[in-house]
Write a protein that holds these residues in place. Structure first.
Motif, PDB file in Angstrom:
ATOM      1  N   ARG A 118      38.974 -63.684  25.757  1.00  0.00           N
ATOM      2  CA  ARG A 118      38.545 -62.578  26.544  1.00  0.00           C
ATOM      3  C   ARG A 118      39.852 -61.764  27.348  1.00  0.00           C
ATOM      4  O   ARG A 118      40.064 -60.470  27.257  1.00  0.00           O
ATOM      5  CB  ARG A 118      37.592 -62.927  28.007  1.00  0.00           C
ATOM      6  N   ASN A 119      40.582 -62.930  27.723  1.00  0.00           N
ATOM      7  CA  ASN A 119      41.997 -62.421  28.402  1.00  0.00           C
ATOM      8  C   ASN A 119      42.949 -61.667  27.193  1.00  0.00           C
ATOM      9  O   ASN A 119      43.341 -60.384  27.508  1.00  0.00           O
ATOM     10  CB  ASN A 119      42.817 -63.488  28.872  1.00  0.00           C
ATOM     11  N   THR A 122      41.121 -58.248  26.625  1.00  0.00           N
ATOM     12  CA  THR A 122      41.321 -57.070  27.643  1.00  0.00           C
ATOM     13  C   THR A 122      42.863 -56.513  27.776  1.00  0.00           C
ATOM     14  O   THR A 122      42.954 -55.408  27.736  1.00  0.00           O
ATOM     15  CB  THR A 122      41.235 -57.907  29.160  1.00  0.00           C
ATOM     16  N   HIS A 123      43.776 -57.432  27.421  1.00  0.00           N
ATOM     17  CA  HIS A 123      45.175 -56.786  27.467  1.00  0.00           C
ATOM     18  C   HIS A 123      45.452 -56.091  26.468  1.00  0.00           C
ATOM     19  O   HIS A 123      46.479 -55.205  26.211  1.00  0.00           O
ATOM     20  CB  HIS A 123      46.075 -57.841  27.800  1.00  0.00           C
ATOM     21  N   GLU A 125      43.704 -53.809  24.764  1.00  0.00           N
ATOM     22  CA  GLU A 125      43.164 -52.428  25.180  1.00  0.00           C
ATOM     23  C   GLU A 125      44.330 -51.951  25.910  1.00  0.00           C
ATOM     24  O   GLU A 125      44.607 -50.478  25.666  1.00  0.00           O
ATOM     25  CB  GLU A 125      41.952 -52.501  25.774  1.00  0.00           C
TER      26      GLU A 125
END
Ligand code: HEM
Length: 400
Positions: A118-119, A122-123, A125
């Motif tokens: 997930r982390n 997120t980054h 993007e």
């Protein structure tokens, strides 16, 4: 180990700290070839650069103690108490045993891999939004991913990635503040106060509600508060920079070796080997300290009691007596243990976390989502450090 005399250490008075900062590998090569155990006046320590010498040190912690005097004092001052890294067994083993369960591969895969993914997404993007003319892999992806992973692993909910980065840098600088620079202590003390305030609120809660984080494991180990707190801060110092540097190191290495890049993109089961080879070839920790507790002979060189010794794993990992064509990045080389995560009793506690979070998740995801990703020759990259070495800027680009 005997104490019968052999030769005193040769002096390598030609070693230049400024040259090490620019590119340590030529100095490592010459030290390894000419004097693999040498006294280096410019660094006021003995440097050990051969694989055999570094391994011999780690196999004998009674003679080569991790409880070093100068660096030990600054580490205790920076982190509020001495953490496990500057202790020998059995004291060390007690503290190390407390965090091990939280960092086992099974636990990491089951519990933390989805969080790491997930982390990373997120980054990714953020990186994508920056675009192929402006993106910096270090700033937009490596640093925030490494920081957020550590926030989560430590269970420091609500901590901003930028605060984690600032604390990590402040603790590292404090730990190395042998010259007592007051500005470094000011930043380090501020970070310590902030982390202590956070732990003051978090620990009572964790006592009632264990959550599987490293901090929770430390709280429930029965260690006194000062040791819980110092080891949380040690993990903040040690758990961010190196994973961050490995994201950029792998992309840098693959961009310079298009043949190997093709190999791994064609066969993703090679990602763990890519990560491991990059840790060997571009070790993010180049050297760490030890101190002799008695007069001893290391690889035919006599060392006095209290000798400050630098275990130069960055050099040992390119030792040609151990690794064929050691100076080359080669993801197909036969598997052989390297020393990039240290070895022996202080073997990195987070090596599985780094392998999984970065080697198996953050880096492969980059290439799944942006298959043409490469370093951008139109903009300049920069490297920094040799004890801790990594890219401080890595412009990247992609098409499509
Ligand atoms: C690629 C990433 C990493 C590299 C290359 C690395 C390297 C190292 C090395 C060389 C040591 C031994 C230092 C010495 O003996 O003086 C060490 C120790 C340690 N590392 Fe890492 N590390 C990495 C990632 C992490 C992560 C992600 C964490 C935490 C989540 C972590 C936590 C620790 C701790 C707590 C120790 C002390 C272990 C002990 O004293 O027993 N490291 N690391």
């Amino acid at each position: 180990m005997t104490t019968t005399s052999t030769a005193a250490a040769p002096t390598a008075d030609w070693v230049d700290p400024a040259a090490l900062m620019i590119d340590p590998y030529p100095t490592y090569r010459r030290l390894r070839d000419e004097c693999p155990v040498a006294w280096v006046p410019a660094l006021s320590r003995y440097l050990v650069t051969s694989f055999a010498g570094c391994r011999a040190i780690e196999e004998d912690q009674e003679t080569f103690s991790a409880a070093v005097s100068g660096g030990g004092a600054t580490m205790a001052r920076a982190l509020g108490a001495q953490p496990m890294l500057r202790k020998d067994d059995p004291e060390h083993a007690h503290e190390r045993g407390a965090i091990n369960p939280a960092l086992r591969p099974k636990t990491l895969r089951e519990r933390w891999a989805p969080v790491f993914e997930r982390n990373a997404r997120t980054h990714l993007e953020v990186l994508r939004e920056r675009g192929p003319d402006d993106a910096d892999l270090n700033r937009d992806y490596a640093a925030p991913v490494a920081s957020q992973n550590l926030v989560d692993l430590l269970g420091l909910k609500g901590t901003h990635v930028e605060d984690m980065r600032r604390w990590s840098h402040a603790f590292i600088a404090g730990t190395g503040n042998l010259l007592d620079d007051p500005g470094i202590w000011r930043r380090c003390d501020a970070a310590r106060d902030e982390v202590d305030a956070l732990l003051g609120e978090l620990l009572p809660h964790l006592r009632e509600h264990p959550d599987g984080s490293i901090t929770s494991a430390l709280v429930h180990s029965g260690l006194p508060l000062a040791q819980v707190s110092a080891n949380v801060k040690l993990t903040i110092a040690g758990g961010m920079n190196e994973p961050q540097h490995m994201v950029t190191n792998v992309v840098w290495a693959l961009s310079r070796h298009p043949d190997q890049r093709e190999l791994v993109l064609g066969d993703p089961t090679r990602w763990p080997a890519v990560f491991d080879e990059a840790v060997r070839w571009l070790s993010p920790i180049g050297m760490y300290p030890r101190e002799t507790t008695r007069e001893t002979v290391l690889r035919d060189v006599l060392l006095p009691t209290g000798a400050p010794v630098g275990v130069v794993v960055g050099a040992a990992n390119r030792d040609t007596t151990v690794f064929e064509h050691a100076e080359s990045f080669d993801i197909t080389r036969p598997r052989r243990p390297h020393l990039g995560f240290g070895s022996g009793t202080h073997l990195c506690a987070g090596h599985w976390a780094a392998r999984i979070a970065i080697g198996e998740i953050a880096v492969p995801l980059l290439y799944t989502e942006l298959p043409s990703l490469r370093t951008d020759p139109r903009r300049s990259e920069s490297w920094d450090g040799w004890v801790f070495r990594g890219l401080t800027a890595l412009p990247v680009t992609w098409s499509g």
